[in-house]
Design an enzyme around this catalytic site. Structure first.
Site, short mmCIF file in Angstrom:
data_model
loop_
_atom_site.label_atom_id
_atom_site.label_comp_id
_atom_site.label_asym_id
_atom_site.label_seq_id
_atom_site.Cartn_x
_atom_site.Cartn_y
_atom_site.Cartn_z
N LYS A 28 -39.27 -92.60 -96.39
CA LYS A 28 -39.89 -92.29 -97.68
C LYS A 28 -39.59 -90.85 -98.07
O LYS A 28 -39.16 -90.58 -99.19
CB LYS A 28 -41.40 -92.52 -97.56
N ARG A 99 -49.19 -89.47 -97.52
CA ARG A 99 -48.51 -90.76 -97.30
C ARG A 99 -47.74 -90.76 -96.00
O ARG A 99 -47.01 -89.83 -95.70
CB ARG A 99 -47.52 -91.02 -98.45
N GLY A 108 -47.12 -101.31 -95.30
CA GLY A 108 -48.56 -101.48 -95.13
C GLY A 108 -49.08 -101.28 -93.71
O GLY A 108 -50.24 -101.49 -93.45
N MET A 110 -49.11 -98.45 -91.87
CA MET A 110 -49.81 -97.20 -91.65
C MET A 110 -50.57 -96.83 -92.92
O MET A 110 -50.51 -97.53 -93.91
CB MET A 110 -48.83 -96.13 -91.24
N ARG A 372 -36.53 -97.66 -101.51
CA ARG A 372 -36.00 -97.97 -100.17
C ARG A 372 -35.21 -99.26 -100.28
O ARG A 372 -35.37 -100.02 -101.24
CB ARG A 372 -37.15 -98.15 -99.17
N HIS A 490 -48.64 -108.41 -100.17
CA HIS A 490 -48.39 -108.20 -98.75
C HIS A 490 -47.83 -109.47 -98.11
O HIS A 490 -46.81 -109.44 -97.41
CB HIS A 490 -49.69 -107.79 -98.06
N SER A 798 -16.16 -117.80 -66.42
CA SER A 798 -17.19 -117.97 -67.44
C SER A 798 -18.50 -117.50 -66.83
O SER A 798 -18.94 -118.02 -65.81
CB SER A 798 -17.28 -119.43 -67.87
N GLY A 800 -22.06 -117.41 -66.20
CA GLY A 800 -23.23 -118.26 -66.41
C GLY A 800 -24.45 -117.37 -66.30
O GLY A 800 -25.03 -117.21 -65.24
N THR A 801 -24.81 -116.76 -67.42
CA THR A 801 -25.81 -115.69 -67.33
C THR A 801 -27.23 -116.21 -67.15
O THR A 801 -28.13 -115.42 -66.90
CB THR A 801 -25.73 -114.76 -68.56
N ASN A 802 -27.46 -117.51 -67.28
CA ASN A 802 -28.80 -118.01 -66.97
C ASN A 802 -29.05 -117.88 -65.47
O ASN A 802 -30.02 -117.26 -65.03
CB ASN A 802 -28.95 -119.48 -67.37
N ASP A 803 -28.15 -118.47 -64.68
CA ASP A 803 -28.31 -118.36 -63.23
C ASP A 803 -28.11 -116.93 -62.76
O ASP A 803 -28.81 -116.46 -61.86
CB ASP A 803 -27.31 -119.28 -62.52
N CYS A 865 -21.38 -118.30 -71.04
CA CYS A 865 -21.87 -119.58 -71.52
C CYS A 865 -23.38 -119.74 -71.31
O CYS A 865 -23.90 -120.82 -71.44
CB CYS A 865 -21.12 -120.73 -70.86
N TYR A 885 -14.49 -114.56 -75.26
CA TYR A 885 -15.30 -115.43 -76.11
C TYR A 885 -16.73 -115.50 -75.62
O TYR A 885 -17.02 -115.15 -74.47
CB TYR A 885 -14.69 -116.84 -76.17
P1 ADP Z 1 -46.81 -97.58 -98.16
O1 ADP Z 1 -46.01 -96.87 -97.14
O2 ADP Z 1 -47.82 -98.49 -97.59
O3 ADP Z 1 -45.97 -98.17 -99.23
P2 ADP Z 1 -47.31 -95.36 -99.94
O4 ADP Z 1 -47.30 -94.03 -99.31
O5 ADP Z 1 -46.08 -95.76 -100.66
O6 ADP Z 1 -47.72 -96.45 -98.86
O7 ADP Z 1 -48.52 -95.38 -100.92
C1 ADP Z 1 -49.02 -96.55 -101.46
C2 ADP Z 1 -49.14 -96.45 -102.95
O8 ADP Z 1 -49.95 -95.37 -103.31
C3 ADP Z 1 -47.84 -96.20 -103.66
O9 ADP Z 1 -47.12 -97.37 -103.86
C4 ADP Z 1 -48.30 -95.61 -104.96
O10 ADP Z 1 -48.63 -96.63 -105.86
C5 ADP Z 1 -49.54 -94.87 -104.56
N1 ADP Z 1 -49.25 -93.45 -104.46
C6 ADP Z 1 -48.83 -92.76 -103.39
N2 ADP Z 1 -48.63 -91.47 -103.70
C7 ADP Z 1 -48.95 -91.33 -105.01
C8 ADP Z 1 -48.93 -90.25 -105.92
N3 ADP Z 1 -48.55 -89.04 -105.56
N4 ADP Z 1 -49.31 -90.50 -107.17
C9 ADP Z 1 -49.69 -91.74 -107.55
N5 ADP Z 1 -49.73 -92.79 -106.75
C10 ADP Z 1 -49.35 -92.60 -105.48
MG MG Z 2 -25.61 -122.38 -63.59
MG MG Z 3 -44.99 -97.48 -100.64
#
Ligand code: ADP
Ligand code: MG
Ligand code: MG
Length: 910
Positions: A28, A99, A108, A110, A372, A490, A798, A800-803, A865, A885
């Site tokens: 990020k 963030r 989602g 962290m 990303r 999510h 060949s 035979g990586t299981n055995d 194999c 192979y």
């Molecule tokens: P995640 O890694 O879970 O995507 P983010 O750090 O992207 O978490 O934050 C989640 C959401 O919070 C973002 O998608 C955005 O909508 C909002 N957010 C984060 N930073 C800002 C900011 N500086 N201003 C406005 N919204 C923010």
């Molecule tokens: Mg065998």
């Molecule tokens: Mg985000």
């Protein structure tokens, strides 16, 4: 602590970091810097490096905060100047988001905190400055809630426990009879803040922190801590990411999507993450902030007009209703939309990959908050790679590398049987969030999904919406069904990443967690009832629906053709029947790497001849039985050789312990006695005699052929005669006769002698010769170590990586279930060594075997194999070990071909 740079600023189209610095700044942070550098509007901020996260775990909170304090303050100064605001001011306060951001995206997993810097004075300042009390207090309410959850530990450990904040909100909603957060009045919001703070005081015994700098330090450290939270740990385990990486922290000036109806927040993809179609798509919510869109609290609207119309058609919403109630961003904010459209184009062209972007519109002004490479389904992965290559966005090697081999599995998975699906009763329709066909029993909780699946049930996880805590259950389920949430919810994003079928946002679905029931299509379903999901259409069906094999797209064929250009290793298949071989050939296998002759013994009544042979009193008796087997085996080989049409076929001589072929129950033993004209007592005694203490190390493999050479004679004769018969029809034959379980070169030498002598006899009888090779399996550690001696006689190896794994690690494959899960959990083992080759141990033996074998016989053909032949990581290892192979089960042939291409491209330094 060292004096390395800990903080990297960005903003105003300049940045200290850049997009290449993902390891240090996280994905990020690196991309926020890069977006600045290419002139995209991003709120200013700074990134605290992943190295500081490591320091945090080594030295603790205080030392970490102190070590970065000066740099953080200086970076904050820059932000203040850019924004014309001041962090900690009561009249013109700069608010920030804190963030997380690891080097790979973990959606989602962290925690993020928004609106940091607010307190009772600052909120008044914001209200006054914006002239918008509702916005100020909505922001404050969100901040106290998020900070309380993430930093102050207010969030309950388990989902089933009460979340004090949610309870307060629900209570107030009930009291006031309102449904949406947006319906709260300013006074409601003030009341919520007050109650939240009281709840914090009650649970933690401490006041909610009012000093913005103290808030900041707490939030930054909480993000570091979230790197080790259970769901993040599980996610890393699932994706095999090491814990040492750590997360960066981004502190960024807030922009507000919750300022009123001229503001909005959303997420979008530059192409369709589900199908791969090149179409911009996304979802947004007016007057909302942060995760509102993905949390499924309100159902979001489509960003584009076309997307909005597609959505309406799926949901059966009329155009009038759509335009008035659910208009697209393209319609509601055309100027911001136009800019967003241009930016998404720019980002995809610049990063040369499908982008998953997050944006916020504050009072009509567009801000980008994240970009990303987007997660995608296997089908989308293939389509995007092939199309981007054709568009000239990426070159062929890049396109090949873009598709994760394991993801192909999804494309090869079954879809619903066309007839069955025509008859199935549709209960309702939601969004086609992640394609595939799933049938299973309903469960309502992630833990249940996991437990039921462990017991062998197929389950569909049904939730109002999913959250990161549900990961384990989602992984265990066949499919996921949610009542709320859109295509970017999510559930949708995670399911696509896992290649799991998912239908989301089924409006007609009502769920009652307490009674563990759901209602849809006018019918009530209980936990354990069967339903089916079509993740490609969004349909939900009653009961079980039959599935059939998937049809492969043209893109798939093109991708495999590209892969073939780059791969150095060949891919063969393990097949014992012409049918399996045909499937593998359709997938591009170039030969059979392992044809197990004993599998042919079980078909029809041949097993009786096999048993007669095994239970014979002497060689003469065995020969009588073997004569009966000869024509049957010959016929089988003819079928396979013909189907192979000149591709190499490695036929392994009889391998398993003999007791596997004889009956162990009295009834069958009696019948067998009748058939063979022997008393049941004699049969029983003979069978008892076959029982071994440790059959896997007992009388099996080449030890059978060396004690009963007549078995090897018969099998050789069957192979050679079959080959001659097939060649006589004008079909080319390429045979490799393989001796199993050799540990000593003399074991091999004796067998080869029998084979060659028999072959010569057949040639003399038929007055015709053909070429054949004789080689061995390397599956006993001693064979690998003495490969130079064995290669004096053996023409191919060949592995035979299981055995080989079994004997090298001393793990019985059939008994591993008792300790493997615990070993994985404790980190004693990183992966199941029977799935992914143990490179340091077994892999070393393999390398040594290849090296020593070729030191004797430079042209020695080497292959593998075992099950590992279809595991992408193991296939890459085999490439580097110099194998010619790999051989794997038919459905894994495409995976192995792609993995082989990856290895070659990576080695060539792409
Ligand atoms: P995640 O890694 O879970 O995507 P983010 O750090 O992207 O978490 O934050 C989640 C959401 O919070 C973002 O998608 C955005 O909508 C909002 N957010 C984060 N930073 C800002 C900011 N500086 N201003 C406005 N919204 C923010
Ligand atoms: Mg065998
Ligand atoms: Mg985000």
């Amino acid at each position: 602590m060292s004096n390395k740079k800990r903080v990297y600023s960005f903003g105003n189209k300049v940045a200290e970091g850049n997009g290449k610095m993902k390891e240090l700044l996280g994905g990020k942070g690196a991309n926020l810097a890069e977006m600045n550098l290419i002139g995209i509007p991003v709120p200013p901020g700074f990134t605290i490096t992943t190295e500081v996260c490591t320091e945090f775990y080594d030295h603790g909170k205080e030392a970490t905060v102190a070590s970065m304090d000066a740099e953080v303050r200086a970076a904050m100064k820059k932000m203040e100047q850019t924004m014309g605001m001041e962090f900690g001011s009561n009249t013109n306060p700069l608010l920030v988001s804190v963030r997380s951001g690891a080097r790979v995206s973990m959606p989602g997993m962290m925690d993020t905190i928004l609106n940091l810097g607010l307190n009772d004075q600052a909120v008044e300042g914001i209200a006054k400055k914006s002239g918008n009390d509702r916005f100020a207090w909505d922001s404050y309410r969100r901040f106290v809630q998020m900070y309380g959850d993430v930093v102050l530990g207010m969030k309950p450990e388990s989902k089933e426990d009460h979340d004090p904040f949610e309870e307060i909100i629900d209570h107030l909603k009930e009291e006031k009879g309102i449904k949406n957060d947006t319906d709260f009045t300013v006074d409601d919001l003030k009341l919520l803040v007050q109650k939240f703070k009281a709840a914090v005081k009650e649970k933690t015994g401490k006041e909610f922190p009012t000093d913005p700098w103290e808030q900041l330090a707490g939030a930054v450290c909480a993000v570091f801590e979230s790197w080790m939270n259970p769901r993040a740990c599980l996610y890393r385990q699932m994706h095999k990411y090491p814990a040492e990486w750590g997360t960066a922290v981004n502190v960024q000036a807030m922009v507000f999507g919750n300022m009123g109806n001229g503001s909005a927040t959303g997420v979008a993809f530059t192409r369709d993450a589900s199908t791969g179609e090149n179409i911009f798509n996304g979802e947004y919510l007016i007057n909302a902030q942060g995760e509102d869109v993905v949390a499924g609290i309100r159902t979001p609207q489509e960003v584009t007009l076309e997307g909005s119309r597609r959505w309406a058609a799926l949901q059966g919403v009329s155009e009038d209703e759509r335009a008035s109630k659910y208009p697209s961003l393209e319609e509601t904010m055309p100027t911001a939309y136009a800019e967003l459209f241009a930016i998404q184009n720019h980002l995809e062209t610049y990063f040369k990959d499908m982008q998953d972007i997050e944006f916020t519109i504050q009072d009509g002004k567009l801000w980008m908050l994240q970009t990303r490479s987007g997660k995608r389904t296997g089908a989308a992965m293939v389509r995007m790679a092939v199309e981007m290559c054709k568009e000239g966005l990426i070159d062929e090697p890049t396109a090949v590398l873009r598709v994760e081999p394991a993801k192909l599995d999804e494309l090869l998975h079954p879809v619903f049987d066309k007839k069955a699906i025509g008859l199935a009763k549709v209960l309702g329709k939601g969004l086609p969030a992640s394609p595939g066909a799933a049938t299973g029993q309903i469960v309502f909780f992630a833990d249940d999904a996991h437990e039921w699946a462990e017991k062998g049930h197929k389950v569909i996880l049904v939730r109002v919406e999913t959250s990161p805590e549900d990961l384990k259950g989602m992984n265990a389920a066949e499919g996921i069904l949610t009542a709320r949430g859109g295509m970017t919810s999510h559930a949708a994003v995670v399911a696509r990443g896992m290649g799991k079928c998912c239908v989301s946002g089924v409006g007609a679905l009502e769920i009652n967690y307490k009674t563990r029931t759901m209602t849809i299509g006018g019918k009530e379903y209980k936990e354990g009832d069967w339903i089916s999901l079509n993740g490609s259409t969004g349909e939900v069906y009653d009961g079980k629906v039959a599935t059939e094999a998937a049809e492969l797209s043209g893109d798939f064929g093109e991708l495999m053709a590209m892969a073939a250009k780059y791969a150095k290793m060949k891919v063969r298949t393990n097949a014992d029947t012409p049918k399996d071989a045909a499937v593998a050939f359709a997938f591009g296998a170039e030969g059979i790497g392992l044809c197990r002759t004993e599998h042919m013994f079980f078909e029809g009544d041949r097993i009786n001849a096999v048993r007669e042979m095994i239970l014979a009193d002497d060689e003469a008796g065995r020969r009588v039985a073997l004569d009966k087997l000869l024509p049957i085996q010959r016929e089988d080989f003819e079928g396979i050789f013909e189907a192979m049409n000149g591709y190499p076929v490695t036929v392994r001589l009889l391998d398993p312990p003999l007791h596997e072929f004889v009956p162990h129950f009295e009834k069958e033993q009696t019948e067998l006695g009748k058939l063979l004209g022997k008393s049941v007592e004699i049969i029983k005694a003979k069978i008892e005699n076959l029982i071994e203490v440790n059959p896997m190390l007992g009388h099996r493999g080449c030890r059978l052929g060396n004690t009963y050479p007549e078995i090897t004679e018969m099998q050789t004769r069957a192979i050679i005669e079959a080959a001659l018969n097939v060649t006589a029809k004008g079909v080319p034959v390429n045979i490799e006769i393989m001796v199993p379980l050799v540990g000593n070169h003399k074991e091999f030498k004796y067998q080869k002698n029998v084979i060659d002598t028999t072959a010569e006899q057949v040639f003399a009888e038929r007055k015709k010769r053909i070429d054949y090779m004789v080689g061995t399996m390397i599956e006993v550690p001693r064979a690998a170590v003495t490969a130079n001696e064995i290669a004096e006689f053996a023409e191919f190896f060949s592995f035979g990586t299981n055995d080989l794994t079994q004997m090298t690690l001393g793990f019985s494959r059939d008994d591993i279930a008792k300790f493997l899960p615990i070993y994985l959990e404790k980190g004693i083992l990183k992966v199941d060594p029977f799935q992914t080759l143990d490179v340091k141990g077994v892999g070393q033996l393999l390398r040594e075997g290849v090296f020593k074998g070729r030191s004797t016989r430079p042209e020695l053909k080497c292959g593998i194999c075992g099950e590992h032949g279809g595991d992408p990581a193991s296939v890459e290892f085999c490439h580097y070990a110099g194998l010619n192979y790999v051989s794997c089960s038919p459905f894994r042939v495409p995976i192995a071909r792609l993995a082989a291409a990856h290895a070659a491209i990576k080695q060539a330094g792409k």
